[in-house]
Design an enzyme around this catalytic site. Structure first.
Site, short mmCIF file in Angstrom:
data_model
loop_
_atom_site.label_atom_id
_atom_site.label_comp_id
_atom_site.label_asym_id
_atom_site.label_seq_id
_atom_site.Cartn_x
_atom_site.Cartn_y
_atom_site.Cartn_z
N PHE A 1 0.81 -1.21 0.00
CA PHE A 1 0.00 0.00 0.00
C PHE A 1 0.84 1.27 0.00
CE2 PHE A 1 0.96 -0.42 4.51
CZ PHE A 1 1.16 0.89 4.91
N GLU B 1 -5.08 -3.96 -1.60
CA GLU B 1 -6.50 -3.66 -1.63
C GLU B 1 -6.82 -2.37 -0.88
OE1 GLU B 1 -5.82 -6.77 1.68
OE2 GLU B 1 -4.94 -6.14 -0.22
N ARG B 2 -5.82 -1.78 -0.21
CA ARG B 2 -6.08 -0.53 0.53
C ARG B 2 -6.11 0.68 -0.39
NH1 ARG B 2 -1.81 -1.69 5.46
NH2 ARG B 2 -2.75 -3.65 6.18
N CYS C 1 9.69 1.92 3.66
CA CYS C 1 10.64 0.89 4.09
C CYS C 1 12.05 1.46 4.18
CB CYS C 1 10.61 -0.31 3.14
SG CYS C 1 11.24 0.04 1.49
N LYS D 1 -1.03 -8.00 -8.45
CA LYS D 1 -1.95 -8.02 -7.33
C LYS D 1 -1.57 -6.86 -6.41
CE LYS D 1 -2.71 -8.93 -3.51
NZ LYS D 1 -3.20 -7.96 -2.43
N SER E 1 5.61 -6.72 4.45
CA SER E 1 6.18 -7.00 5.76
C SER E 1 7.04 -8.27 5.71
CB SER E 1 5.07 -7.18 6.79
OG SER E 1 4.35 -8.38 6.55
N GLU F 1 9.46 -2.88 13.60
CA GLU F 1 9.19 -1.83 12.61
C GLU F 1 7.88 -1.15 12.99
OE1 GLU F 1 9.30 -1.38 7.78
OE2 GLU F 1 8.27 -3.12 8.59
#
Length: 499
Positions: free
Chosen positions: A149, A176-177, A281, A173, A226, A384
């Site tokens: 996202f 979805e957020r 990140c 893919k 993640s 994190e």
């Protein structure tokens, strides 16, 4: 309620699974759309269609494929503001930051215009009597990208560009957020001349991810997200015989030496620690000043800069420093970790827990936080946080400081601020971290180099973009060719040594 779609065979296609996810406006907390979550059957159908389309695309001249990249660059630039507005509305980034997200992805597409050069093989003339040897780089077939996202334009473009320019078909893919920008990019690539079916955008959740990993037609998977999910995808994908590259979490340290320009270091920490609400990140989340004097001087400069940060929605203007985090759950996780830091004994120097923005009380805004006297056993150091939280860990010496970064389980990015060339050179050579900045706080390589972390920040042998991407999305075929000349000598029953 706006209902989003998948992108299959060059057109928007409604989902058929009956499952949906909400897409929020992070600034207000309101649901602004819903996105379909694909079933295994929908994913498998998209893969089958992509495989059929890939045959002709893979046989297309690399230069013609590169022309699609060239046209896409022009169209993305044309639609830059429209893409950035949509990105900001679903992710929450400021408008300038959203444009930067798109621009860094665009640079990889620009690099992919050079695909004909990057896909060239090798040739050896007269490897033996009448024998020539040459290699070809050929596409894998159907590949997949599973993207996060926090960079809804950049990372899909990092995956799409090299994969498509190499002659593959791609199943994307996205998160979805914030799924709208990847769908808009698919429209742009169609307009640029990409054949229908070569790029399929399938929205979904874990069911779609597992379907990608289990589908035997999918030859390679690239993932960013993640570390636990990166490890899961890498393990399951490799077990299925796929080529897999996965990039996970980070805890990036910035070491500040006593001879560093403290004003420069403080500005760098504020930008790198709080930009994009810390949802990067490559964000700096740990400052490691060397020596108590350095720590006190740095702290003195950081506090007023952090307290002056302007937090607000992207619509409030270009002087907003950062916006909301992506979901209410993300906000809750950040604030829970902040409370843990206080409970475990860290000093909360700048406390953003009570932050509230008038008119946006239901938005997912998190105020800026600064911790001092953090120790390596604390949760806020080990985990994190992915939010606007900076931790100061005081080190007594350079060796202690570099040891902190080297001992941490993550190894994505790091930086050192110093005027000492010897210290900088030693740091660059010794550090066991994939991307290193010297007086550069966020050392994201440009498109013609390669991006990738070490340790638990990266799984796989090849990195993103740069030459590694073309190696990842192709395989080498080596041909030994003999065209006999002269008088036929009959059959030979031994392997002839080179004369």
């Amino acid at each position: 309620m706006r209902e989003l779609s998948h992108w299959i065979d060059g057109q928007h296609v409604a989902g058929t699974s009956g499952r949906f996810a909400d897409v929020f406006n992070p600034a207000t907390g309101e649901v602004q759309a819903r996105v379909p979550l694909a079933s295994k059957e929908e994913l498998d159908d998209a893969v089958a269609r992509a495989a059929a389309a890939q045959v002709k695309w893979g046989a297309t001249n690399p230069q013609r494929r590169a022309r699609v990249m060239m046209a896409a660059v022009q169209l993305i630039n044309r639609d830059m503001d429209k893409l950035a507005e949509k990105l900001s509305s679903e992710h929450g980034k400021t408008f300038p930051d959203a444009k930067g997200d798109i621009q860094r992805g665009l640079e990889v597409i620009e690099y992919c215009i050079g695909a004909p050069q990057l896909l060239k093989g090798e040739f050896t003339d007269s490897a033996g009597p009448g024998i020539d040897m040459y290699s070809m780089r050929q596409p894998l077939g159907v590949v997949a990208g599973i993207t996060p996202f926090n960079f809804p334009a950049m990372i899909p473009l990092w995956k799409m560009g090299p994969a498509l320019a190499s002659g593959n078909a791609m199943i994307l893919k996205p998160s979805e957020r914030d799924p709208s920008v990847p769908l808009m990019l698919a429209e742009i690539f169609k307009e640029a001349g990409l054949p229908d079916g070569v790029l399929q955008v399938v929205n979904g959740d874990k069911e779609s991810v597992d379907a990608i990993l289990d589908n035997e037609v999918v030859q390679a998977v690239g993932f960013v997200g993640s570390t636990p999910i990166a490890h899961y995808i890498y393990s399951r994908g490799c077990a299925a015989g796929k080529r897999v590259q996965c990039f996970g979490g980070a805890k990036n340290h910035m070491i500040i030496m006593p001879d560093a320009d403290m004003d420069l270091a403080a500005d760098a920490l504020v930008g790198a620690g709080y930009g994009a609400a810390g949802e990067r990140c490559m964000a700096i989340s740990v400052a490691v000043p060397v020596g108590e004097g350095t720590a006190d001087a740095l702290r003195e400069r950081l506090i007023p800069k952090i307290e002056a940060l302007k937090v607000g929605p992207w619509t409030a203007g270009d002087d907003v420093d950062y916006g909301p985090v992506v979901t209410a759950a993300a906000k809750e996780n950040i604030l829970r970790l902040v409370e843990t830091g206080v409970e475990q004994g860290a000093e909360l120097v700048v406390d953003g827990r009570g932050f509230s923005l008038q008119g946006y009380e239901n938005g997912f805004f998190v105020g800026p936080h600064l911790f001092d006297h953090v120790t390596p056993d604390m949760d806020i150091y080990r985990k994190e946080i992915f939010g606007p939280v900076l931790s100061m860990v005081r080190a007594a010496s350079y060796e202690e400081a570099i040891g902190l970064a080297m001992d941490h389980e993550y190894g994505n990015g790091t930086a050192i601020f110093t005027r000492d060339g010897d210290a900088a050179r030693d740091f660059a050579h010794r550090i066991n971290i994939g991307m290193v900045g010297i007086n550069v706080p966020i050392p994201v390589p440009l498109a013609y180099h390669t991006f990738g972390g070490w340790k638990k920040s990266g799984f796989g042998d090849l990195n993103q973009h740069g030459p590694d991407a073309f190696k990842f999305y192709t395989r080498t075929k080596t041909v030994t060719s003999r065209w006999p000349s002269g008088i036929k000598e009959g059959a030979a029953f031994n392997f002839k040594a080179m004369d």
